[in-house]
Design a protein around this motif. Structure first.
Motif, PDB file in Angstrom:
ATOM      1  N   THR A 132       0.654  -0.566  -8.186  1.00 30.67           N
ATOM      2  CA  THR A 132       0.784   0.827  -7.750  1.00 30.67           C
ATOM      3  C   THR A 132       2.011   1.485  -8.363  1.00 30.67           C
ATOM      4  O   THR A 132       1.961   2.624  -8.835  1.00 30.67           O
ATOM      5  CB  THR A 132       0.867   0.895  -6.219  1.00 30.67           C
ATOM      6  OG1 THR A 132      -0.331   0.354  -5.659  1.00 30.67           O
ATOM      7  CG2 THR A 132       1.049   2.319  -5.740  1.00 30.67           C
ATOM      8  N   LEU A 133       3.139   0.757  -8.374  1.00 31.63           N
ATOM      9  CA  LEU A 133       4.382   1.305  -8.912  1.00 31.63           C
ATOM     10  C   LEU A 133       4.243   1.640 -10.397  1.00 31.63           C
ATOM     11  O   LEU A 133       4.592   2.743 -10.836  1.00 31.63           O
ATOM     12  CB  LEU A 133       5.519   0.302  -8.699  1.00 31.63           C
ATOM     13  CG  LEU A 133       6.880   0.671  -9.303  1.00 31.63           C
ATOM     14  CD1 LEU A 133       7.382   1.999  -8.735  1.00 31.63           C
ATOM     15  CD2 LEU A 133       7.893  -0.442  -9.056  1.00 31.63           C
ATOM     16  N   TYR A 179       5.460  -7.083   0.247  1.00 33.57           N
ATOM     17  CA  TYR A 179       4.723  -5.931  -0.261  1.00 33.57           C
ATOM     18  C   TYR A 179       5.578  -4.662  -0.242  1.00 33.57           C
ATOM     19  O   TYR A 179       5.688  -3.946  -1.241  1.00 33.57           O
ATOM     20  CB  TYR A 179       3.466  -5.731   0.584  1.00 33.57           C
ATOM     21  CG  TYR A 179       2.612  -4.549   0.156  1.00 33.57           C
ATOM     22  CD1 TYR A 179       1.710  -4.674  -0.894  1.00 33.57           C
ATOM     23  CD2 TYR A 179       2.711  -3.327   0.805  1.00 33.57           C
ATOM     24  CE1 TYR A 179       0.928  -3.599  -1.292  1.00 33.57           C
ATOM     25  CE2 TYR A 179       1.933  -2.254   0.421  1.00 33.57           C
ATOM     26  CZ  TYR A 179       1.044  -2.397  -0.622  1.00 33.57           C
ATOM     27  OH  TYR A 179       0.276  -1.324  -1.017  1.00 33.57           O
ATOM     28  N   MET A 180       6.214  -4.381   0.902  1.00 35.15           N
ATOM     29  CA  MET A 180       6.903  -3.106   1.075  1.00 35.15           C
ATOM     30  C   MET A 180       8.208  -3.012   0.299  1.00 35.15           C
ATOM     31  O   MET A 180       8.643  -1.914  -0.068  1.00 35.15           O
ATOM     32  CB  MET A 180       7.163  -2.845   2.557  1.00 35.15           C
ATOM     33  CG  MET A 180       5.906  -2.565   3.370  1.00 35.15           C
ATOM     34  SD  MET A 180       4.902  -1.187   2.734  1.00 35.15           S
ATOM     35  CE  MET A 180       6.012   0.210   2.919  1.00 35.15           C
ATOM     36  N   THR A 181       8.857  -4.140   0.028  1.00 32.49           N
ATOM     37  CA  THR A 181      10.087  -4.102  -0.766  1.00 32.49           C
ATOM     38  C   THR A 181       9.818  -3.505  -2.138  1.00 32.49           C
ATOM     39  O   THR A 181      10.621  -2.732  -2.670  1.00 32.49           O
ATOM     40  CB  THR A 181      10.685  -5.510  -0.904  1.00 32.49           C
ATOM     41  OG1 THR A 181      11.008  -6.012   0.392  1.00 32.49           O
ATOM     42  CG2 THR A 181      11.944  -5.484  -1.754  1.00 32.49           C
ATOM     43  N   VAL A 182       8.690  -3.848  -2.708  1.00 34.03           N
ATOM     44  CA  VAL A 182       8.302  -3.279  -4.001  1.00 34.03           C
ATOM     45  C   VAL A 182       7.733  -1.877  -3.804  1.00 34.03           C
ATOM     46  O   VAL A 182       8.057  -0.952  -4.559  1.00 34.03           O
ATOM     47  CB  VAL A 182       7.270  -4.183  -4.713  1.00 34.03           C
ATOM     48  CG1 VAL A 182       6.827  -3.553  -6.034  1.00 34.03           C
ATOM     49  CG2 VAL A 182       7.837  -5.570  -4.941  1.00 34.03           C
ATOM     50  N   TRP A 183       6.900  -1.696  -2.769  1.00 37.31           N
ATOM     51  CA  TRP A 183       6.212  -0.410  -2.607  1.00 37.31           C
ATOM     52  C   TRP A 183       7.191   0.728  -2.376  1.00 37.31           C
ATOM     53  O   TRP A 183       6.981   1.839  -2.874  1.00 37.31           O
ATOM     54  CB  TRP A 183       5.215  -0.478  -1.445  1.00 37.31           C
ATOM     55  CG  TRP A 183       4.269   0.692  -1.480  1.00 37.31           C
ATOM     56  CD1 TRP A 183       3.047   0.748  -2.063  1.00 37.31           C
ATOM     57  CD2 TRP A 183       4.516   1.991  -0.915  1.00 37.31           C
ATOM     58  NE1 TRP A 183       2.500   2.001  -1.917  1.00 37.31           N
ATOM     59  CE2 TRP A 183       3.384   2.789  -1.218  1.00 37.31           C
ATOM     60  CE3 TRP A 183       5.564   2.554  -0.198  1.00 37.31           C
ATOM     61  CZ2 TRP A 183       3.274   4.115  -0.825  1.00 37.31           C
ATOM     62  CZ3 TRP A 183       5.466   3.893   0.187  1.00 37.31           C
ATOM     63  CH2 TRP A 183       4.329   4.647  -0.120  1.00 37.31           C
ATOM     64  N   PRO A 204       0.092   2.874   8.025  1.00 42.05           N
ATOM     65  CA  PRO A 204       0.731   4.076   8.575  1.00 42.05           C
ATOM     66  C   PRO A 204       1.990   4.484   7.815  1.00 42.05           C
ATOM     67  O   PRO A 204       2.269   5.680   7.657  1.00 42.05           O
ATOM     68  CB  PRO A 204       1.068   3.673  10.016  1.00 42.05           C
ATOM     69  CG  PRO A 204       0.133   2.562  10.339  1.00 42.05           C
ATOM     70  CD  PRO A 204      -0.039   1.818   9.048  1.00 42.05           C
ATOM     71  N   VAL A 205       2.752   3.507   7.331  1.00 42.27           N
ATOM     72  CA  VAL A 205       3.985   3.822   6.610  1.00 42.27           C
ATOM     73  C   VAL A 205       3.666   4.423   5.241  1.00 42.27           C
ATOM     74  O   VAL A 205       4.292   5.395   4.807  1.00 42.27           O
ATOM     75  CB  VAL A 205       4.862   2.561   6.463  1.00 42.27           C
ATOM     76  CG1 VAL A 205       6.129   2.882   5.675  1.00 42.27           C
ATOM     77  CG2 VAL A 205       5.215   1.999   7.831  1.00 42.27           C
ATOM     78  N   VAL A 206       2.698   3.830   4.552  1.00 41.14           N
ATOM     79  CA  VAL A 206       2.268   4.378   3.267  1.00 41.14           C
ATOM     80  C   VAL A 206       1.779   5.813   3.442  1.00 41.14           C
ATOM     81  O   VAL A 206       2.101   6.716   2.657  1.00 41.14           O
ATOM     82  CB  VAL A 206       1.161   3.498   2.648  1.00 41.14           C
ATOM     83  CG1 VAL A 206       0.538   4.168   1.423  1.00 41.14           C
ATOM     84  CG2 VAL A 206       1.730   2.131   2.253  1.00 41.14           C
ATOM     85  N   MET A 207       1.017   6.048   4.516  1.00 43.26           N
ATOM     86  CA  MET A 207       0.507   7.389   4.780  1.00 43.26           C
ATOM     87  C   MET A 207       1.629   8.340   5.183  1.00 43.26           C
ATOM     88  O   MET A 207       1.551   9.550   4.928  1.00 43.26           O
ATOM     89  CB  MET A 207      -0.555   7.339   5.877  1.00 43.26           C
ATOM     90  CG  MET A 207      -1.885   6.790   5.417  1.00 43.26           C
ATOM     91  SD  MET A 207      -2.603   7.732   4.048  1.00 43.26           S
ATOM     92  CE  MET A 207      -2.816   9.342   4.811  1.00 43.26           C
TER      93      MET A 207
END
Length: 452
Positions: A202-203, A135-139, A57-60
């Protein structure tokens, strides 16, 4: 500036198809980012898969911000190009890119500061927070490179240059496929990074995509100036974009909000249920790709055909999109019923995970044609320069329909009731939204005709 493609001449159905096809392949490639990441992360176990499922949901949400800004950019630019205002389009491009950069930095900072409380709120178990944070720290560093290329892709669509946008997305997806296993599992001098490796892949890929997009828009299209140095001029540009962009962002952010609500509700049924839902959420965007492509074309098409003499073309495009959504949606329903279990098994060998994914891919696809029609209706309102109806449709679909139906459905039918609520919400809102669009367009056309 390079000559843009005109949407005001030629057979409507053929032109829409030719413009949408490059976007199908490009968006298919882009949507495969999450599917490919999920496939490789699933090899790390159910905990890693569940952790990634909570991030969806956060990515979206970030992606929805990008789509909203893109919708505003595409709508305003298409209408300026329809008026042959090339210089105004160039100035708009520079001002919009600055706006997208500022907003992406704000989103990135907010995200990095709220990782733990946000995902605990979404229902993540405390034992999953280290994996989610990894995961999210990098994303989150990826945020500017999600939003800015999406805005530049909207500029390409507004000028009819969909082919390069599609090709760029396809190449980026292939690079991501190559980087994922290398960075997740390690090889040679490259260390094993596990779930963080998917975020790094992804980055790296999206940075390259941003550079290539900027080169094409500035050098090939000549569609860029430096942002305005005068606050008054800059404010006017930003206001014109946000007039469409803010409601469009709200409309698109409602989708991840619904996803977040669903994740929180599914979490009550255990980690395997969340993992299974996450698998379905990675499959679904890829399956719906043709609808995303159609909605990406319909906005600029209607925007360029605002003049009174082109109103018949607007009617033709709505009829074409209705037929396409319903017939293609029927085909997707049959496809998911036949292959849903097989595809879900690619991501996990856990019977419990597969069972939840299959339940979703059995119930929700019944409404895929209607979901595609809702996308097209929202894109049409944005393209016409009337974003509020699109926002109302999206908000009502989630808060007025889905949420109460989901609560009732979960009580009566467990996790399957949540999925049935999604399908029913799509069907009801598609019928209402399309009728609203037809009546709204008729009033606009009648008003324009009277003014003539």
């Amino acid at each position: 500036m390079k000559q843009s493609v005109s949407f005001t001449e030629g057979p409507v159905g053929r032109q829409l198809t030719l413009m949408a096809l490059p976007m199908v392949w490009g968006l298919l490639a882009t949507m495969s980012f999450n599917a490919v990441d999920t496939f490789f992360v699933a090899q790390l176990g159910s905990d890693a898969l569940a952790a990634m499922s909570f991030t969806f949901p956060v990515v979206m949400l970030v992606t929805s911000m990008a789509i909203g800004l893109g919708a505003g950019t595409s709508s305003v630019m298409a209408r300026r190009l329809g008026q042959r205002d090339l210089e105004g389009s160039r100035e708009l491009a520079g001002d919009t890119l600055l706006l997208s950069f500022v907003l992406s930095l704000l989103m990135m900072g907010l995200g990095l500061a709220t990782i733990e409380p946000l995902f605990l709120l979404l229902g993540a178990d405390a034992t999953l927070i280290p994996l989610i944070s990894e995961y999210m720290t990098v994303w989150y560093l990826n945020t500017p490179f999600v939003i800015m290329p999406m805005v530049m892709s909207a500029m390409m669509r507004a000028t009819g240059n969909n082919k390069f946008a599609g090709m760029l997305m396809l190449v980026s997806a292939l690079v991501n496929v190559a980087l994922d296993p290398l960075l997740i599992f390690g090889w040679g001098v490259v260390p094993r990074m596990e779930i963080a490796g998917a975020a790094w892949a992804t980055l790296i890929t999206r940075v390259g995509m941003a550079v290539a997009s900027l080169y094409f828009v500035t050098r090939h299209l000549g569609l860029m100036t430096w942002p305005s140095r005068h606050w008054g001029t800059l404010k006017l540009s930003w206001r014109s974009i946000l007039h469409i962009g803010l409601p469009a962002m709200t409309s698109n952010m409602i989708i991840p909000l619904a996803g977040g609500i669903t994740v929180a509700l599914v979490a009550a049924h255990g980690v395997d249920a969340v993992a299974g839902f996450g698998v379905a959420m990675r499959i679904e965007p890829v399956v719906l790709i043709a609808f995303y492509a159609a909605s990406g074309v319909i906005g600029p098409f209607l925007g360029q055909n605002m003049a009174n003499e082109y109103h018949a073309r607007q009617d033709q495009v709505l009829a074409f999109v209705l037929r396409f959504c319903l017939l293609f949606g029927l085909g997707l329903t049959l496809l998911m019923w036949l292959l849903g279990a097989t595809v879900a098994a690619w991501f996990s060998d856990s019977p419990a995970v597969i069972a939840v994914a299959v339940a979703y891919l059995t119930l929700v696809p019944v409404s895929y044609g209607c979901a595609g029609l809702v996308m097209a209706v929202n894109a049409a309102f944005n393209g016409l320069g009337f974003p509020v109806p699109a926002m109302v449709i999206s908000v009502l679909r989630v808060l007025g329909l889905y949420l109460p139906l989901a609560l009732i459905g979960q009580t009566v039918w467990g996790v399957n009731g949540l999925f049935a609520a999604t399908a029913l919400s799509n069907i009801i809102m598609a019928a209402w939204g399309y009728r609203w669009l037809r009546r709204y367009l008729y009033r606009v056309q009648s008003s324009a005709g009277g003014a003539q």
